[in-house]
Design a protein around this motif. Structure first.
Motif, mmCIF file in Angstrom:
data_model
loop_
_atom_site.group_PDB
_atom_site.id
_atom_site.type_symbol
_atom_site.label_atom_id
_atom_site.label_comp_id
_atom_site.label_asym_id
_atom_site.label_seq_id
_atom_site.Cartn_x
_atom_site.Cartn_y
_atom_site.Cartn_z
ATOM 1 N N ILE A 1 25.555 -9.888 26.992
ATOM 2 C CA ILE A 1 26.792 -9.771 27.778
ATOM 3 C C ILE A 1 26.481 -9.766 29.267
ATOM 4 O O ILE A 1 27.129 -10.472 30.050
ATOM 5 N N LEU A 2 25.497 -9.003 29.691
ATOM 6 C CA LEU A 2 25.150 -8.943 31.114
ATOM 7 C C LEU A 2 24.611 -10.279 31.610
ATOM 8 O O LEU A 2 24.897 -10.690 32.739
ATOM 9 N N LYS A 3 23.857 -10.976 30.780
ATOM 10 C CA LYS A 3 23.317 -12.274 31.174
ATOM 11 C C LYS A 3 24.448 -13.285 31.359
ATOM 12 O O LYS A 3 24.442 -14.059 32.312
ATOM 13 N N SER A 4 25.426 -13.291 30.471
ATOM 14 C CA SER A 4 26.524 -14.252 30.586
ATOM 15 C C SER A 4 27.388 -13.940 31.811
ATOM 16 O O SER A 4 27.857 -14.861 32.485
ATOM 17 N N ARG A 5 27.590 -12.679 32.125
ATOM 18 C CA ARG A 5 28.364 -12.329 33.318
ATOM 19 C C ARG A 5 27.609 -12.687 34.589
ATOM 20 O O ARG A 5 28.199 -13.181 35.547
ATOM 21 N N ALA A 6 26.303 -12.463 34.604
ATOM 22 C CA ALA A 6 25.507 -12.834 35.771
ATOM 23 C C ALA A 6 25.522 -14.338 35.961
ATOM 24 O O ALA A 6 25.603 -14.825 37.092
ATOM 25 N N ASN A 7 25.488 -15.072 34.870
ATOM 26 C CA ASN A 7 25.547 -16.527 34.943
ATOM 27 C C ASN A 7 26.894 -16.981 35.501
ATOM 28 O O ASN A 7 26.958 -17.907 36.312
ATOM 29 N N ALA A 8 27.983 -16.334 35.102
ATOM 30 C CA ALA A 8 29.306 -16.697 35.597
ATOM 31 C C ALA A 8 29.432 -16.398 37.086
ATOM 32 O O ALA A 8 30.002 -17.199 37.841
ATOM 33 N N VAL A 9 28.903 -15.275 37.523
ATOM 34 C CA VAL A 9 28.957 -14.924 38.944
ATOM 35 C C VAL A 9 28.127 -15.907 39.765
ATOM 36 O O VAL A 9 28.562 -16.375 40.819
ATOM 37 N N PHE A 10 26.937 -16.250 39.280
ATOM 38 C CA PHE A 10 26.090 -17.211 39.983
ATOM 39 C C PHE A 10 26.766 -18.572 40.070
ATOM 40 O O PHE A 10 26.763 -19.209 41.121
ATOM 41 N N ARG A 11 27.393 -19.003 38.983
ATOM 42 C CA ARG A 11 28.101 -20.298 38.981
ATOM 43 C C ARG A 11 29.262 -20.281 39.977
ATOM 44 O O ARG A 11 29.479 -21.241 40.707
ATOM 45 N N PHE A 12 30.011 -19.174 40.011
ATOM 46 C CA PHE A 12 31.116 -19.043 40.952
ATOM 47 C C PHE A 12 30.623 -19.142 42.396
ATOM 48 O O PHE A 12 31.217 -19.844 43.215
ATOM 49 N N LEU A 13 29.526 -18.455 42.701
ATOM 50 C CA LEU A 13 28.989 -18.496 44.064
ATOM 51 C C LEU A 13 28.513 -19.889 44.436
ATOM 52 O O LEU A 13 28.766 -20.370 45.552
ATOM 53 N N VAL A 14 27.835 -20.565 43.525
ATOM 54 C CA VAL A 14 27.344 -21.914 43.801
ATOM 55 C C VAL A 14 28.513 -22.866 44.013
ATOM 56 O O VAL A 14 28.523 -23.673 44.955
ATOM 57 N N GLN A 15 29.537 -22.786 43.178
ATOM 58 C CA GLN A 15 30.705 -23.656 43.327
ATOM 59 C C GLN A 15 31.443 -23.362 44.630
ATOM 60 O O GLN A 15 31.943 -24.283 45.274
ATOM 61 N N SER A 16 31.506 -22.102 45.024
ATOM 62 C CA SER A 16 32.166 -21.753 46.282
ATOM 63 C C SER A 16 31.431 -22.350 47.471
ATOM 64 O O SER A 16 32.049 -22.938 48.366
ATOM 65 N N VAL A 17 30.112 -22.225 47.474
ATOM 66 C CA VAL A 17 29.321 -22.762 48.583
ATOM 67 C C VAL A 17 29.406 -24.283 48.624
ATOM 68 O O VAL A 17 29.644 -24.878 49.682
ATOM 69 N N LEU A 18 29.242 -24.928 47.473
ATOM 70 C CA LEU A 18 29.321 -26.389 47.444
ATOM 71 C C LEU A 18 30.712 -26.886 47.812
ATOM 72 O O LEU A 18 30.849 -27.904 48.503
#
Length: 88
Positions: A20-37
């Motif tokens: 669960i923690l790994k999937s949430r960390a992955n979602a947060v990382f994806r959100f940050l990358v998409q925001s920056v791009l």
């Protein structure tokens, strides 16, 4: 026997928690990358439109960055389509 059940239960709970923690960390990382791009893409497209003497400029503010973060590249295209439709 009772101790073995507790150990199996604790190990299973730990594995589920890690997943669960790994999937949430992955979602947060994806959100940050998409925001920056998305922010970089909006900035680049704004510079392109300015060099072409066009008026379609999308402001970089928290709402547009959140849109890019949640929707990704389609969110950037959506923002530009809304801007173009508002000019018609």
């Amino acid at each position: 026997m009772e101790q073995a059940e507790w150990v199996i239960g604790l190990i299973t709970s730990f594995v589920v928690l890690v997943v669960i923690l790994k999937s949430r960390a992955n979602a947060v990382f994806r959100f940050l990358v998409q925001s920056v791009l998305g922010g970089i893409l909006i900035y680049g497209m704004n510079q392109f439109f300015l060099s072409q003497n066009a008026v379609s400029i999308i402001a970089l503010n928290p709402l547009t960055i959140l849109t890019c973060g949640f929707l990704g590249i389609p969110g950037v295209l959506l923002l530009f389509c809304i801007q173009i439709l508002s000019m018609i």
